[in-house]
Design an enzyme around this catalytic site. Sequence first.
Site, PDB file in Angstrom:
ATOM      1  N   ASN A 114       4.270   0.802   9.534  1.00  9.36           N
ATOM      2  CA  ASN A 114       5.045   1.583  10.506  1.00  9.36           C
ATOM      3  C   ASN A 114       6.095   2.447   9.829  1.00  9.36           C
ATOM      4  OD1 ASN A 114       3.643   0.478  12.722  1.00  9.36           O
ATOM      5  ND2 ASN A 114       5.008  -1.298  12.769  1.00  9.36           N
ATOM      6  N   ARG A 115       5.745   2.984   8.650  1.00 10.32           N
ATOM      7  CA  ARG A 115       6.691   3.830   7.922  1.00 10.32           C
ATOM      8  C   ARG A 115       6.089   5.227   7.698  1.00 10.32           C
ATOM      9  NH1 ARG A 115       7.157  -1.247   5.176  1.00 10.32           N
ATOM     10  NH2 ARG A 115       9.261  -2.131   5.332  1.00 10.32           N
ATOM     11  N   GLY A 135      -3.684  12.841  18.506  1.00 11.61           N
ATOM     12  CA  GLY A 135      -3.781  11.522  19.113  1.00 11.61           C
ATOM     13  C   GLY A 135      -5.168  11.152  19.593  1.00 11.61           C
ATOM     14  N   ARG A 142      10.329   4.611  19.420  1.00  9.98           N
ATOM     15  CA  ARG A 142       9.315   3.717  18.860  1.00  9.98           C
ATOM     16  C   ARG A 142       9.901   2.355  18.512  1.00  9.98           C
ATOM     17  NH1 ARG A 142       5.891   5.148  13.357  1.00  9.98           N
ATOM     18  NH2 ARG A 142       4.527   3.301  13.347  1.00  9.98           N
ATOM     19  N   GLN A 195      -0.059  12.883   6.180  1.00  7.22           N
ATOM     20  CA  GLN A 195       0.687  11.693   6.577  1.00  7.22           C
ATOM     21  C   GLN A 195       0.833  10.765   5.379  1.00  7.22           C
ATOM     22  OE1 GLN A 195       0.232   9.499  10.450  1.00  7.22           O
ATOM     23  NE2 GLN A 195      -0.802   7.991   9.175  1.00  7.22           N
ATOM     24  N   THR A 196       2.044  10.305   5.139  1.00  5.05           N
ATOM     25  CA  THR A 196       2.286   9.311   4.097  1.00  5.05           C
ATOM     26  C   THR A 196       2.769   8.024   4.759  1.00  5.05           C
ATOM     27  OG1 THR A 196       4.550  10.129   3.746  1.00  5.05           O
ATOM     28  CG2 THR A 196       2.807  11.016   2.316  1.00  5.05           C
ATOM     29  N   GLU A 208       0.848  -1.194   0.000  1.00  6.98           N
ATOM     30  CA  GLU A 208       0.000   0.000   0.000  1.00  6.98           C
ATOM     31  C   GLU A 208       0.880   1.239   0.000  1.00  6.98           C
ATOM     32  OE1 GLU A 208      -3.731  -0.285   2.226  1.00  6.98           O
ATOM     33  OE2 GLU A 208      -3.182   1.619   3.194  1.00  6.98           O
ATOM     34  N   GLU A 254      -2.615  10.364   3.504  1.00  7.27           N
ATOM     35  CA  GLU A 254      -3.714  10.538   4.451  1.00  7.27           C
ATOM     36  C   GLU A 254      -3.692  11.974   4.960  1.00  7.27           C
ATOM     37  OE1 GLU A 254      -4.708   6.356   6.550  1.00  7.27           O
ATOM     38  OE2 GLU A 254      -2.823   7.257   7.185  1.00  7.27           O
ATOM     39  N   TRP A 261      -7.855   8.833  16.655  1.00  9.76           N
ATOM     40  CA  TRP A 261      -6.396   8.987  16.578  1.00  9.76           C
ATOM     41  C   TRP A 261      -5.918  10.158  15.718  1.00  9.76           C
ATOM     42  CZ3 TRP A 261      -3.832   8.768  11.853  1.00  9.76           C
ATOM     43  CH2 TRP A 261      -4.598   8.338  10.771  1.00  9.76           C
TER      44      TRP A 261
END
Length: 299
Positions: free
Chosen positions: A138-139, A209, A285, A128-129, A111, A115, A205
């Site tokens: 998680n990238r 957050g 993270r 957000q990409t 994918e 976003e 989220w």
Amino acid sequence: MTLINRSKPFVLLVGFSIISSLLLWVSQASVVSSGDFNKDFFVTWSPTHVNTSNDGRSRTLKLDQESGASFSSIQTFLFGQIDMKIKLIRGSSQGTVVAYYMSSDQPNRDEIDFEFLGNVNGQPYILQTNVYAEGLDNREERIHLWFDPAKDFHTYSILWNIHQIVFMVDQIPIRLYRNHGEKGVAYPRLQPMSVQASLWNGESWATRGGHDKIDWSKGPFVASFGDYKIDACIWIGNTSFCNGESTENWWNKNEFSSLTRVQKRWFKWVRKYHLIYDYCQDYGRFNNKLPKECSLPKY
């Protein structure tokens, strides 16, 4: 295009150069499909919340307390370039998510995501990409845009080839994800993907957050799409054809294996002034063990 003041001397110096350089990326295209949502896409969620113009050239998605909405391309593709003009929700958009992406829709899916995370009135959108490869994600990276994406349409592009994935905003590269498969880094290269878009409730989220919830009194919320172009290898079961270099598969040629000099300067400008989160800088993270690609060249 209006850019922040600190960048204006740079814009004046390279304005002509970037136009010339970017035309190279566009001029070699032989369009697979362009323009009619009714012919190239189908509604995948809540038809009552999807509105398409009579000529098929524009489409809106609506979010209210009843439902969001989404659509997907009829064809699937393996490599190419996708352009979509989008105008986001105006005003109080906190908790909403407008997504534009390519996905293989498999359990171990590939994918490539844009976003757009809404915000309270007066605060900027976050773009957000993300890249999923063989089911691993998680990238995430996040940027603030240098314009108001709800005021007018802007073009958001994905160049996906055997060498790299380039995310672009108005043809300016904002993110790169290189094919480091030979070094053990997963890369989307075998699964054909459809082009999809959606508008949905992400208030758990999306904004601070999940602290800022959707204000339903400001709804319904509407995102607009139009003037798309899909120039990509249509999947007919032949991986070797889509992997090859040819006049049709212009995106796989060596000249598109990295950014041009001017594009690198724009990319660095975005990273310096607009990047707000990069997973490759989030040591906490990953318990101080960043993913392998973080130590490898971006271009």
